[in-house]
Scaffold this active site. Structure first.
Site, PDB file in Angstrom:
ATOM      1  N   GLU A 116      22.200 -45.867 -25.706  1.00 27.69           N
ATOM      2  CA  GLU A 116      22.401 -46.616 -26.959  1.00 27.69           C
ATOM      3  C   GLU A 116      22.888 -48.019 -26.610  1.00 27.69           C
ATOM      4  OE1 GLU A 116      22.710 -48.422 -30.179  1.00 27.69           O
ATOM      5  OE2 GLU A 116      21.805 -46.425 -30.264  1.00 27.69           O
TER       6      GLU A 116
ATOM      7  N   HIS B 102      26.751 -30.774 -71.124  1.00 30.12           N
ATOM      8  CA  HIS B 102      26.842 -31.951 -71.990  1.00 30.12           C
ATOM      9  C   HIS B 102      28.277 -32.475 -71.968  1.00 30.12           C
ATOM     10  CE1 HIS B 102      26.408 -34.470 -75.573  1.00 30.12           C
ATOM     11  NE2 HIS B 102      27.560 -33.959 -75.992  1.00 30.12           N
TER      12      HIS B 102
END
Length: 458
Positions: A35, A439
């Protein structure tokens, strides 16, 4: 120079690569992860994590500026250095977590960049010397970087890419953004909310060009209402000046736009140049992406490509699924990337989320569909939040299965995931239409949306 032998080498530590490297190291294999220095990959360091952190700071500031709309008037000031510190802090936390995970897995982490010097040998230049590695399995997860187009004067103007923009600790007075794609839209709106004047320049006739025209138009209207300016349908002829001081962009239609800073968000290119892939026998396409099959095998035996360089859509979650393809193959399974349906979100406000076919794609391929649409203003929760802008739309096939879904609205990504699960399970749209959804929630809008699906005509 001696060559060290590993069971597998992962060249590039993006999402797919680092996950594979840790997984195989934990399984007892000898693994090297190469890396160049972005521990955890681009997503954590210079893309998803810092951009969404900045966007959140901008959102909170915008809410504070408009607090009187909610009954709490106050005077708000911005500290851009504090915004930058917060972004950097979140990034560093993620980097530290990834580094700890790397070390705990037992993999050999080499911080440096490499190139093939022989078909199966990678030479890595480290701060303290050079090492050469080989392995029976080599996985390329090299990633992409911002593309700066060849426009006269552009490179001399030293424009920002998303990397530099996300590290600003002072606010541009006028930010010019080249490109009306997802990165340009997200960062453009964020800086406008933080207090910059922002102009987004797009050569095409619509922003977010892969989207249906109605979605693009609604998103542009939302950003325009927040003060973002747009210059569409005219190519850039020349750039002059210096980003961070004063910069000017001349368009093909004769207009000239002037700003203090210039951000280039016009696409990305694969990081496959000058690393000896030709020596390894890995073929590239005309744009520099690695040619890979549905199992992610390259043209070289024993070498695979993962993530963006293999043509996988440029999303972290898509790259993670490439890991699953490789993991399955190592176990003798048959999972491939063929036929994947990959969702995505654009973290503007309102959010844009989509999965499956758009109307534009369905028409282009001759697929019949029934269209359902619902304004977010019809969803009670959107009203209570004061975020009524946008709409939902869904494409339903003759067999009642959902072909595609798009939403422009508050928390669109979260709502889309519910549709994705229905699609993954092969459920008919009626399963969502008739579900008992709590709801008042934004997902409740799905029941209202699918109630508008037209009846079959045959």
């Amino acid at each position: 120079m001696s060559v060290e032998t590993y069971d597998l080498i992962v060249f590039g530590g993006g999402k797919a690569g680092k996950t594979l490297a840790m997984d195989q190291a934990k399984a007892g294999r000898k693994v090297a992860l190469i890396e160049r220095g972005l521990i955890g990959g681009s997503c954590i360091n210079v893309a998803c994590i810092p951009s969404k952190t900045l966007i959140r700071s901008a959102q909170v500031h915008d809410l504070a500026v408009h607090a009187d709309d909610y009954g709490s008037p106050d005077v708000v000031t911005l500290s851009m250095p504090a915004v930058a510190r917060r972004t950097a802090s979140v990034v560093q936390e993620m980097v530290d977590l990834n580094l700890a995970a790397f070390l705990a897995s037992g993999l050999d982490l080499l911080i440096g960049w490499g190139r093939f010097v022989e078909p199966r040998v990678i030479e890595v230049q480290l701060d303290n010397g050079v090492r050469r590695l080989t392995a029976g399995e080599i996985y390329l997860n090299l990633g992409t970087q911002a593309l700066v187009p060849d426009i006269p004067g552009l490179k001399d103007a030293e424009p920002m890419t998303h990397v530099e923009a996300l590290r600003l600790d002072s606010l541009p007075s006028h930010l010019l953004v080249l490109g009306g794609g997802y990165i340009g839209l997200e960062l453009g709106q964020a800086f406008r909310r933080l207090g910059s004047k922002v102009t987004i320049i797009e050569a095409g006739d619509q922003i977010a060009r892969r989207e249906d025209p109605d979605i693009s138009a609604a998103l542009q209207a939302a950003l325009s209402a927040g003060g973002v300016s747009f210059a569409l349908g005219s190519a850039i002829v020349e750039v002059s000046g210096r980003s961070g001081q004063a910069v000017s962009v001349r368009l093909a239609d004769g207009k000239e736009l002037e700003g203090s800073h210039l951000l280039v968000a016009t696409g990305r290119r694969p990081m496959t140049r000058d690393i000896g892939l030709d020596i390894a026998g890995v073929d590239l396409d005309g744009l520099g992406f690695v040619k890979a099959d549905d199992r992610l095998r390259t043209t070289a035996d024993g070498i695979w490509a993962l993530g963006e360089i293999a043509g996988t859509p440029m999303f972290t979650h898509a790259s993670l699924d490439d890991f699953r393809v490789i993991k399955c193959g190592l176990a003798g399974g048959n999972y491939t990337r063929a036929g994947r349906v990959i969702p995505y979100c654009v973290f503007t406000d309102p959010e844009l989320a989509r999965i499956g076919l758009s109307e534009k794609e369905a028409k282009a391929t001759g697929i019949d569909y029934r269209l359902a649409m619902l304004s977010m203003n019809a969803v009670p929760r959107a009203r209570t939040l004061g975020e009524r802008g946008g709409f939902m739309k869904a494409l339903v096939g003759d067999d009642d299965r959902i072909l595609g879904f798009a939403m422009l609205g508050a928390q669109a990504g979260e709502v889309m995931t519910a549709v994705q699960m229905a699609m993954a399970g092969g459920l008919p749209y009626t399963a969502l239409r008739d579900a008992i959804i709590a709801h008042p929630t934004l997902a409740e809008g799905l029941g209202l949306l699918f109630a508008t699906v037209p009846a079959k005509t045959r």
